[in-house]
Every structure is written in structure tokens, then in C-alpha cells.
Scaffold this motif. Structure first.
Motif, PDB file in Angstrom:
ATOM      1  N   LEU A  29       0.913  -1.327  -0.190  1.00 56.36           N
ATOM      2  CA  LEU A  29      -0.047   0.058   0.047  1.00 56.36           C
ATOM      3  C   LEU A  29       0.769   1.139  -0.016  1.00 56.36           C
ATOM      4  O   LEU A  29       0.496   2.283  -0.591  1.00 56.36           O
ATOM      5  N   ASP A  30       2.072   1.230   0.679  1.00 57.44           N
ATOM      6  CA  ASP A  30       2.961   2.379   0.603  1.00 57.44           C
ATOM      7  C   ASP A  30       3.329   2.782  -0.611  1.00 57.44           C
ATOM      8  O   ASP A  30       3.663   3.946  -0.888  1.00 57.44           O
ATOM      9  N   GLY A  31       3.465   1.695  -1.539  1.00 57.77           N
ATOM     10  CA  GLY A  31       4.156   2.118  -2.698  1.00 57.77           C
ATOM     11  C   GLY A  31       3.182   2.330  -3.839  1.00 57.77           C
ATOM     12  O   GLY A  31       3.340   2.895  -5.087  1.00 57.77           O
ATOM     13  N   LEU A  32       1.801   2.295  -3.399  1.00 54.46           N
ATOM     14  CA  LEU A  32       0.788   2.743  -4.292  1.00 54.46           C
ATOM     15  C   LEU A  32       0.848   4.314  -4.282  1.00 54.46           C
ATOM     16  O   LEU A  32       1.111   5.117  -3.589  1.00 54.46           O
ATOM     17  N   PRO A  33       0.136   4.992  -5.444  1.00 54.58           N
ATOM     18  CA  PRO A  33      -0.059   6.336  -5.499  1.00 54.58           C
ATOM     19  C   PRO A  33      -0.840   6.715  -4.583  1.00 54.58           C
ATOM     20  O   PRO A  33      -1.691   6.055  -4.059  1.00 54.58           O
ATOM     21  N   GLN A  34      -0.917   8.305  -4.022  1.00 52.98           N
ATOM     22  CA  GLN A  34      -1.814   8.778  -2.910  1.00 52.98           C
ATOM     23  C   GLN A  34      -3.030   8.427  -2.714  1.00 52.98           C
ATOM     24  O   GLN A  34      -3.666   7.853  -2.031  1.00 52.98           O
ATOM     25  N   LYS A  35      -3.664   8.511  -3.968  1.00 51.24           N
ATOM     26  CA  LYS A  35      -5.042   8.076  -4.044  1.00 51.24           C
ATOM     27  C   LYS A  35      -5.547   6.777  -4.712  1.00 51.24           C
ATOM     28  O   LYS A  35      -6.413   7.061  -5.629  1.00 51.24           O
ATOM     29  N   ALA A  36      -4.727   5.870  -4.571  1.00 48.34           N
ATOM     30  CA  ALA A  36      -4.952   4.557  -5.685  1.00 48.34           C
ATOM     31  C   ALA A  36      -6.283   4.087  -5.555  1.00 48.34           C
ATOM     32  O   ALA A  36      -6.696   3.381  -6.537  1.00 48.34           O
ATOM     33  N   PHE A  37      -7.120   4.221  -4.435  1.00 44.26           N
ATOM     34  CA  PHE A  37      -8.232   3.744  -4.487  1.00 44.26           C
ATOM     35  C   PHE A  37      -9.351   4.539  -4.950  1.00 44.26           C
ATOM     36  O   PHE A  37     -10.698   4.228  -4.568  1.00 44.26           O
ATOM     37  N   ALA A  38      -9.318   5.850  -5.212  1.00 41.53           N
ATOM     38  CA  ALA A  38     -10.219   6.619  -5.437  1.00 41.53           C
ATOM     39  C   ALA A  38     -11.228   6.290  -6.411  1.00 41.53           C
ATOM     40  O   ALA A  38     -10.835   5.545  -7.350  1.00 41.53           O
ATOM     41  N   GLY A  39     -12.331   6.355  -6.166  1.00 38.34           N
ATOM     42  CA  GLY A  39     -13.560   6.042  -7.103  1.00 38.34           C
ATOM     43  C   GLY A  39     -13.822   4.529  -6.817  1.00 38.34           C
ATOM     44  O   GLY A  39     -14.771   4.075  -7.636  1.00 38.34           O
ATOM     45  N   LYS A  40     -13.277   3.533  -5.963  1.00 41.96           N
ATOM     46  CA  LYS A  40     -13.425   2.218  -6.165  1.00 41.96           C
ATOM     47  C   LYS A  40     -14.105   1.825  -4.680  1.00 41.96           C
ATOM     48  O   LYS A  40     -14.124   2.441  -3.632  1.00 41.96           O
ATOM     49  N   THR A  41     -14.648   0.578  -4.776  1.00 41.08           N
ATOM     50  CA  THR A  41     -15.171  -0.055  -3.709  1.00 41.08           C
ATOM     51  C   THR A  41     -14.317  -0.937  -3.054  1.00 41.08           C
ATOM     52  O   THR A  41     -13.654  -1.668  -3.821  1.00 41.08           O
ATOM     53  N   VAL A  42     -14.019  -0.966  -1.981  1.00 38.93           N
ATOM     54  CA  VAL A  42     -12.945  -1.662  -1.058  1.00 38.93           C
ATOM     55  C   VAL A  42     -13.580  -2.587  -0.040  1.00 38.93           C
ATOM     56  O   VAL A  42     -14.372  -2.167   0.758  1.00 38.93           O
ATOM     57  N   VAL A  43     -13.188  -3.725  -0.213  1.00 35.74           N
ATOM     58  CA  VAL A  43     -13.620  -4.811   0.757  1.00 35.74           C
ATOM     59  C   VAL A  43     -12.675  -5.322   1.366  1.00 35.74           C
ATOM     60  O   VAL A  43     -11.701  -6.227   1.046  1.00 35.74           O
ATOM     61  N   PRO A  44     -12.650  -4.888   2.830  1.00 32.75           N
ATOM     62  CA  PRO A  44     -11.676  -5.440   3.581  1.00 32.75           C
ATOM     63  C   PRO A  44     -12.074  -6.809   4.333  1.00 32.75           C
ATOM     64  O   PRO A  44     -13.049  -7.074   4.925  1.00 32.75           O
ATOM     65  N   ILE A  45     -11.068  -7.681   4.394  1.00 31.90           N
ATOM     66  CA  ILE A  45     -11.157  -9.013   4.813  1.00 31.90           C
ATOM     67  C   ILE A  45      -9.866  -9.327   5.891  1.00 31.90           C
ATOM     68  O   ILE A  45      -8.794  -8.933   5.207  1.00 31.90           O
ATOM     69  N   ALA A  46     -10.159  -9.862   6.947  1.00 37.59           N
ATOM     70  CA  ALA A  46      -8.968 -10.275   7.873  1.00 37.59           C
ATOM     71  C   ALA A  46      -9.174 -11.829   8.169  1.00 37.59           C
ATOM     72  O   ALA A  46     -10.376 -12.206   8.512  1.00 37.59           O
ATOM     73  N   THR A  47      -8.124 -12.449   8.360  1.00 43.76           N
ATOM     74  CA  THR A  47      -8.348 -13.724   9.110  1.00 43.76           C
ATOM     75  C   THR A  47      -7.329 -13.733  10.302  1.00 43.76           C
ATOM     76  O   THR A  47      -6.425 -12.912  10.238  1.00 43.76           O
TER      77      THR A  47
END
Ligand SMILES: Cc1cc2nc3c(=O)[nH]c(=O)nc-3n(C[C@H](O)[C@H](O)[C@H](O)COP(=O)(O)O)c2cc1C
Length: 169
Positions: A87-105
Motif C-alpha cells: 500500500l505504501d508503494g501505491l499512488p496517494q489516491k490509488a483507491f479513489a472511486g473504488k469500492t474496497v472490501v476489507p477481509i481479515a483472517t
């Protein structure tokens, strides 16, 4: 067709998080692709050399997706270092306009809320338009898949399948 990118943040070669994502993928209608962060070259990833071709390709996959399903094992009450490095390596607003589904195990219900206190703020900083309700799954529920998980995975998939295609600028 909705473009869905499933990302697994486990460094493990026998990852239960990856298995869980396989189950999720089977329920999705869209154009689905899977990115295992453990397959990315470790040194460029850790040293922030985003111009490495594999990292460029991974960032392009993120850019092209309408929905990101980001799954991480919980390590020391948070997401893995692998997720953080990516995530640190992605552009500043890499998730702009997207739906994000967080999952943890995780290994213990004690860290059930890690999705909310650890992962959600980072997704927000990256500009996610909509972060869905998170899913926390115990590692003992994955192989074999616990029956009580099936309706929760179905509900998650229904939510993803209902996401409209983004208008391409
Ligand atoms: C280094 C390490 C740290 C962990 N820390 C936690 C933790 O703080 N809380 C928890 O619930 N589980 C913890 N676990 C258990 C993992 O989150 C759990 O087994 C997970 O499902 C492993 O996913 P994987 O097989 O995809 O790597 C830890 C496991 C490892 C290897």
C-alpha cells in the motif's frame, strides 16, 4: 462487467487467507483477478522501487479495478507488513472511486475489530469511495470451509456483484 481485484496479503505459501479468497472468487460474477502479494519481488517492494515491472503491473491492476477485495492475515493485531509495503508503494489516491472490501483472517476472536481500527483508516487515506462492512474469519474456519461462513461469503459476493462499473475517464 465489474472488474474485481482480489489481493492476498499473506506471506505464507500455504495461506488460509488465499484459500478464503478462492472461495470468494468462485461467487463473483465479474472479471476477477487475484494478486498474491507474496509473489511480488521482495526487495523492490520493501525499498519502494515502484518502477520494477512487477510492481508497475500490480499497480496497474489496482488502477483498472472497480472493486478491490483486500484480505490480510492479522499479525500482531494489525495487517501484515507485506500489505503495508504494498500500500505504501501505491499512488496517494490509488483507491479513489473504488469500492474496497476489507477481509481479515486471524487466530483469535480478540482481534475481530482489527479490520476497523487498523485497515479501514489506511483504505480511507488511499481515497476509497466506499469501504464495505469488513469480514473477519477465524483461521480454523477456512480449511475446510465452515458451513456458517457460507452465507456471510454469499452476502459479501452479492454486494460486490452489485457494484456498478466505473465510468472510465
Ligand atoms: C507472525 C504472526 C502473528 C500473528 N498475530 C496474530 C494476532 O495478533 N492476532 C490473531 O488473531 N492472529 C494472529 N496470527 C494468526 C494468523 O492471523 C492466522 O493464522 C491467519 O489466518 C494466517 O493466515 P495465512 O495462513 O493466510 O497466513 C498471527 C500469525 C503469525 C504467523
Amino acid at each position: 462487467m465489474t472488474r474485481v481485484l482480489l489481493i492476498s496479503g499473506s506471506p505464507s505459501a500455504t495461506s488460509r487467507t488465499g484459500r478464503l479468497l478462492d472461495h470468494v472468487a468462485e461467487l463473483l460474477d465479474g472479471a476477477v483477478s487475484l494478486l498474491h502479494l507474496r509473489d511480488l519481488p521482495a526487495e523492490p517492494l520493501l525499498l519502494g522501487r515502484g518502477d520494477h515491472p512487477d510492481l508497475v503491473a500490480a499497480a496497474r491492476s489496482v488502477a483498472e479495478a472497480d472493486v478491490i477485495v483486500l484480505a490480510t492475515p492479522i499479525y500482531k493485531a494489525a495487517y501484515t507488513g507485506l500489505v503495508k509495503a504494498f500500500l505504501d508503494g501505491l499512488p496517494q489516491k490509488a483507491f479513489a472511486g473504488k469500492t474496497v472490501v476489507p477481509i481479515a483472517t486471524g487466530g483469535t476472536q480478540g482481534h475481530l475489530l482489527a479490520v476497523d481500527y487498523a485497515l479501514r483508516p489506511v483504505l480511507s487515506v488511499l481515497g476509497a469511495r466506499h469501504v464495505t462492512r469488513g469480514l473477519f474469519v477465524l483461521d480454523t474456519q477456512i480449511t475446510p470451509l465452515a458451513e456458517e461462513l457460507r452465507p456471510r461469503l454469499r452476502a459479501l459476493a452479492d454486494e460486490v456483484n452489485a457494484v456498478p462499473l466505473r465510468a472510465v475517464a
